[in-house]
Design a protein around this motif. Structure first.
Motif, PDB file in Angstrom:
ATOM      1  N   LYS A   1     -68.119  24.855  -6.793  1.00 47.95           N
ATOM      2  CA  LYS A   1     -68.525  24.139  -7.993  1.00 47.95           C
ATOM      3  C   LYS A   1     -68.432  22.635  -7.766  1.00 47.95           C
ATOM      4  CE  LYS A   1     -67.263  27.721 -11.341  1.00 47.95           C
ATOM      5  NZ  LYS A   1     -66.443  28.055 -12.544  1.00 47.95           N
ATOM      6  N   ASP A   2     -69.273  21.888  -8.490  1.00 48.18           N
ATOM      7  CA  ASP A   2     -69.201  20.439  -8.407  1.00 48.18           C
ATOM      8  C   ASP A   2     -69.406  19.842  -9.797  1.00 48.18           C
ATOM      9  OD1 ASP A   2     -72.038  20.324  -8.865  1.00 48.18           O
ATOM     10  OD2 ASP A   2     -72.381  20.638  -6.725  1.00 48.18           O
ATOM     11  N   ASN A   3     -69.379  18.530  -9.854  1.00 47.02           N
ATOM     12  CA  ASN A   3     -69.552  17.826 -11.126  1.00 47.02           C
ATOM     13  C   ASN A   3     -70.959  17.288 -11.298  1.00 47.02           C
ATOM     14  OD1 ASN A   3     -66.846  18.152 -12.035  1.00 47.02           O
ATOM     15  ND2 ASN A   3     -66.191  16.551 -10.619  1.00 47.02           N
ATOM     16  N   GLY A   4     -71.943  18.048 -10.823  1.00 50.10           N
ATOM     17  CA  GLY A   4     -73.330  17.635 -10.969  1.00 50.10           C
ATOM     18  C   GLY A   4     -73.980  17.306  -9.636  1.00 50.10           C
ATOM     19  N   PRO A   5     -75.287  17.055  -9.647  1.00 48.04           N
ATOM     20  CA  PRO A   5     -76.037  16.811  -8.409  1.00 48.04           C
ATOM     21  C   PRO A   5     -75.480  15.681  -7.547  1.00 48.04           C
ATOM     22  CG  PRO A   5     -77.536  17.159 -10.246  1.00 48.04           C
ATOM     23  CD  PRO A   5     -76.174  17.051 -10.834  1.00 48.04           C
ATOM     24  N   ALA A   6     -75.084  14.571  -8.170  1.00 47.07           N
ATOM     25  CA  ALA A   6     -74.565  13.441  -7.394  1.00 47.07           C
ATOM     26  C   ALA A   6     -73.293  13.832  -6.648  1.00 47.07           C
ATOM     27  CB  ALA A   6     -74.296  12.251  -8.318  1.00 47.07           C
ATOM     28  N   ASP A   7     -72.440  14.591  -7.299  1.00 46.37           N
ATOM     29  CA  ASP A   7     -71.200  15.053  -6.671  1.00 46.37           C
ATOM     30  C   ASP A   7     -71.506  15.989  -5.512  1.00 46.37           C
ATOM     31  OD1 ASP A   7     -68.390  15.320  -6.379  1.00 46.37           O
ATOM     32  OD2 ASP A   7     -68.403  17.159  -7.580  1.00 46.37           O
ATOM     33  N   GLY A   8     -72.486  16.890  -5.716  1.00 45.01           N
ATOM     34  CA  GLY A   8     -72.878  17.803  -4.643  1.00 45.01           C
ATOM     35  C   GLY A   8     -73.399  17.061  -3.420  1.00 45.01           C
ATOM     36  N   LEU A   9     -74.206  16.026  -3.659  1.00 37.14           N
ATOM     37  CA  LEU A   9     -74.721  15.227  -2.544  1.00 37.14           C
ATOM     38  C   LEU A   9     -73.592  14.510  -1.815  1.00 37.14           C
ATOM     39  CD1 LEU A   9     -77.944  13.771  -4.190  1.00 37.14           C
ATOM     40  CD2 LEU A   9     -77.866  15.298  -2.213  1.00 37.14           C
ATOM     41  N   ASN A  10     -72.669  13.954  -2.564  1.00 33.39           N
ATOM     42  CA  ASN A  10     -71.534  13.276  -1.926  1.00 33.39           C
ATOM     43  C   ASN A  10     -70.749  14.239  -1.040  1.00 33.39           C
ATOM     44  OD1 ASN A  10     -72.036  10.744  -3.042  1.00 33.39           O
ATOM     45  ND2 ASN A  10     -70.738  11.109  -4.829  1.00 33.39           N
ATOM     46  N   LYS A  11     -70.559  15.462  -1.511  1.00 33.52           N
ATOM     47  CA  LYS A  11     -69.847  16.462  -0.709  1.00 33.52           C
ATOM     48  C   LYS A  11     -70.605  16.767   0.579  1.00 33.52           C
ATOM     49  CE  LYS A  11     -67.426  18.928  -4.428  1.00 33.52           C
ATOM     50  NZ  LYS A  11     -67.208  20.250  -5.067  1.00 33.52           N
ATOM     51  N   GLY A  12     -71.921  16.896   0.459  1.00 30.75           N
ATOM     52  CA  GLY A  12     -72.720  17.193   1.637  1.00 30.75           C
ATOM     53  C   GLY A  12     -72.688  16.068   2.653  1.00 30.75           C
ATOM     54  N   PHE A  13     -72.885  14.838   2.196  1.00 30.68           N
ATOM     55  CA  PHE A  13     -72.908  13.710   3.121  1.00 30.68           C
ATOM     56  C   PHE A  13     -71.523  13.377   3.669  1.00 30.68           C
ATOM     57  CE2 PHE A  13     -77.034  12.566   0.997  1.00 30.68           C
ATOM     58  CZ  PHE A  13     -77.800  12.786   2.134  1.00 30.68           C
ATOM     59  N   HIS A  14     -70.463  13.789   2.972  1.00 27.37           N
ATOM     60  CA  HIS A  14     -69.114  13.602   3.492  1.00 27.37           C
ATOM     61  C   HIS A  14     -68.920  14.387   4.791  1.00 27.37           C
ATOM     62  CE1 HIS A  14     -64.791  12.896   3.483  1.00 27.37           C
ATOM     63  NE2 HIS A  14     -64.597  14.194   3.629  1.00 27.37           N
ATOM     64  N   LEU A  15     -69.618  15.516   4.889  1.00 26.18           N
ATOM     65  CA  LEU A  15     -69.528  16.349   6.095  1.00 26.18           C
ATOM     66  C   LEU A  15     -70.579  16.003   7.144  1.00 26.18           C
ATOM     67  CD1 LEU A  15     -68.922  19.889   4.531  1.00 26.18           C
ATOM     68  CD2 LEU A  15     -67.214  18.324   5.480  1.00 26.18           C
ATOM     69  N   ALA A  16     -71.532  15.160   6.799  1.00 27.02           N
ATOM     70  CA  ALA A  16     -72.652  14.863   7.689  1.00 27.02           C
ATOM     71  C   ALA A  16     -72.225  13.948   8.832  1.00 27.02           C
ATOM     72  CB  ALA A  16     -73.785  14.214   6.903  1.00 27.02           C
ATOM     73  N   SER A  17     -72.800  14.189   9.995  1.00 34.37           N
ATOM     74  CA  SER A  17     -72.452  13.405  11.188  1.00 34.37           C
ATOM     75  C   SER A  17     -73.644  12.672  11.786  1.00 34.37           C
ATOM     76  CB  SER A  17     -71.831  14.328  12.247  1.00 34.37           C
ATOM     77  OG  SER A  17     -72.753  15.353  12.619  1.00 34.37           O
ATOM     78  N   GLY A  18     -74.795  12.706  11.109  1.00 34.13           N
ATOM     79  CA  GLY A  18     -75.988  12.051  11.636  1.00 34.13           C
ATOM     80  C   GLY A  18     -75.960  10.540  11.481  1.00 34.13           C
ATOM     81  N   GLU A  19     -76.896   9.878  12.156  1.00 34.32           N
ATOM     82  CA  GLU A  19     -77.054   8.423  12.036  1.00 34.32           C
ATOM     83  C   GLU A  19     -78.025   8.061  10.915  1.00 34.32           C
ATOM     84  OE1 GLU A  19     -77.319   6.480  16.174  1.00 34.32           O
ATOM     85  OE2 GLU A  19     -77.874   8.585  16.518  1.00 34.32           O
ATOM     86  N   ILE A  20     -78.859   9.032  10.536  1.00 31.90           N
ATOM     87  CA  ILE A  20     -79.841   8.845   9.471  1.00 31.90           C
ATOM     88  C   ILE A  20     -79.623   9.949   8.440  1.00 31.90           C
ATOM     89  CG2 ILE A  20     -82.298   8.714   8.902  1.00 31.90           C
ATOM     90  CD1 ILE A  20     -82.768   8.154  11.931  1.00 31.90           C
ATOM     91  N   PHE A  21     -79.619   9.567   7.178  1.00 30.87           N
ATOM     92  CA  PHE A  21     -79.433  10.532   6.093  1.00 30.87           C
ATOM     93  C   PHE A  21     -80.712  10.671   5.257  1.00 30.87           C
ATOM     94  CE2 PHE A  21     -74.533   9.867   5.404  1.00 30.87           C
ATOM     95  CZ  PHE A  21     -74.297  10.505   6.613  1.00 30.87           C
ATOM     96  N   GLY A  22     -80.918  11.876   4.765  1.00 30.78           N
ATOM     97  CA  GLY A  22     -81.980  12.137   3.802  1.00 30.78           C
ATOM     98  C   GLY A  22     -81.596  13.375   3.009  1.00 30.78           C
ATOM     99  N   TYR A  23     -82.238  13.596   1.880  1.00 30.98           N
ATOM    100  CA  TYR A  23     -81.926  14.812   1.134  1.00 30.98           C
ATOM    101  C   TYR A  23     -83.169  15.332   0.427  1.00 30.98           C
ATOM    102  CZ  TYR A  23     -81.353  11.814  -3.077  1.00 30.98           C
ATOM    103  OH  TYR A  23     -81.523  10.925  -4.107  1.00 30.98           O
ATOM    104  N   LEU A  24     -83.175  16.647   0.270  1.00 32.12           N
ATOM    105  CA  LEU A  24     -84.322  17.333  -0.302  1.00 32.12           C
ATOM    106  C   LEU A  24     -83.834  18.315  -1.345  1.00 32.12           C
ATOM    107  CD1 LEU A  24     -87.463  17.467   0.185  1.00 32.12           C
ATOM    108  CD2 LEU A  24     -87.008  19.518   1.545  1.00 32.12           C
ATOM    109  N   ASN A  25     -84.278  18.143  -2.576  1.00 29.47           N
ATOM    110  CA  ASN A  25     -83.878  19.064  -3.635  1.00 29.47           C
ATOM    111  C   ASN A  25     -84.462  20.451  -3.392  1.00 29.47           C
ATOM    112  OD1 ASN A  25     -82.400  17.068  -4.984  1.00 29.47           O
ATOM    113  ND2 ASN A  25     -84.190  16.402  -6.150  1.00 29.47           N
ATOM    114  N   SER A  26     -83.850  21.453  -3.997  1.00 31.65           N
ATOM    115  CA  SER A  26     -84.159  22.838  -3.640  1.00 31.65           C
ATOM    116  C   SER A  26     -85.460  23.370  -4.224  1.00 31.65           C
ATOM    117  CB  SER A  26     -83.006  23.751  -4.077  1.00 31.65           C
ATOM    118  OG  SER A  26     -82.742  23.600  -5.461  1.00 31.65           O
ATOM    119  N   ASP A  27     -86.285  22.490  -4.808  1.00 28.13           N
ATOM    120  CA  ASP A  27     -87.625  22.913  -5.224  1.00 28.13           C
ATOM    121  C   ASP A  27     -88.719  22.024  -4.626  1.00 28.13           C
ATOM    122  OD1 ASP A  27     -86.860  20.737  -6.700  1.00 28.13           O
ATOM    123  OD2 ASP A  27     -87.393  21.558  -8.659  1.00 28.13           O
TER     124      ASP A  27
END
Length: 263
Positions: A65-91
């Motif tokens: 569970k998270d506190n909304g989309p922004a929180d979910g993205l922060n969790k994902g990027f906290h684990l990310a190890s790339g030099e470039i970031f991007g994100y794609l919503n699930s639709d």
């Protein structure tokens, strides 16, 4: 020279109908130096089963569970190890070959935030209309005259880590507020005059209802006050809008062309 590592995050919550298309649009990119992270906040519509079916091809999966989309993205990027970031919503979907273009652009130019254009698509993946990214400007954004097409936008991980990440309190335009924060950090924004993604708009999507439009206006007002930008009248606002487009002649041509074609 090896292309830079790109980390893509997808946040998922009860959008099983389009989720496989989103995931495949990333995994089929033909980009070897890719890290793909999916964050699901508790879907109950079969989304989790779909994600698990791709588990051997997804770098990291977060089921919590998270506190909304922004929180979910922060969790994902906290684990990310790339030099470039991007994100794609699930639709939404990323068009074929985009990540290779992104990787090459970050190698050859001094860019911090790279954007391109996209299409609004419907449930059947039909292209409804072209949508365009502007040269980012804080004042123009607060005046609702500046758009950055989110699924066609990528940014340096190092710059993102200097920011506070996505504002968890922002429930409607967390992506736009991040661009403001990156701009204040001195980011160099570049817009490619290409079409990179499909932004899905339909009755049940977050962006496809009246409540979204109302909250978005409130968010623009909040940011305008935060940055001390006075909201002009209707005519002056339209003048600013026109001046912003004339600053990008090639994009203006594409915009005029889109009157006659949608693809």
């Amino acid at each position: 020279m090896e292309l830079k590592k790109i980390s893509i995050v997808t946040i998922s919550f009860n959008q099983a109908e389009f989720l496989s298309q989103t995931i495949n649009s990333i995994l089929d990119q033909d980009y070897e130096n890719l890290e793909y992270i999916i964050v699901d906040a508790g879907s109950t519509d079969g989304s989790r089963e779909i994600i698990e079916s791709f588990a051997n091809r997804i770098s990291k999966i977060i089921f919590e569970k998270d506190n909304g989309p922004a929180d979910g993205l922060n969790k994902g990027f906290h684990l990310a190890s790339g030099e470039i970031f991007g994100y794609l919503n699930s639709d939404d979907i990323l068009y074929p070959g985009v990540l290779r273009k992104v990787g090459k652009e970050f190698l050859k130019t001094k860019v911090d935030v790279l954007s391109a254009h996209g299409h609004i698509i419907n449930e059947q993946n039909e292209k409804i209309k072209r949508i365009f990214s502007h040269n980012f400007d804080l004042k123009q954004y607060c005046l609702k005259n500046c758009v950055v097409i989110q699924p066609s936008t990528f940014f340096k991980a190092s710059l993102f880590k200097k920011s506070k990440g996505f504002n968890v309190q922002n429930k409607i335009a967390w992506d736009g507020e991040l661009m403001l924060d990156l701009s204040k950090l001195g980011a160099n924004f570049i817009v490619k005059n290409q079409f990179w993604s499909g932004f899905r708009l339909y009755s049940n999507s977050i962006s496809g209802n009246e409540e979204y439009s109302k909250k978005l206006k409130e968010d623009y007002l909040r940011l305008s006050k935060k940055h001390g930008i006075k909201t002009p009248g209707f005519l002056l606002s339209k003048l600013f809008w026109m001046l912003n487009w004339f600053s990008q002649p090639s994009v203006l041509f594409q915009r005029l062309l889109s009157i006659f074609i949608s693809k």
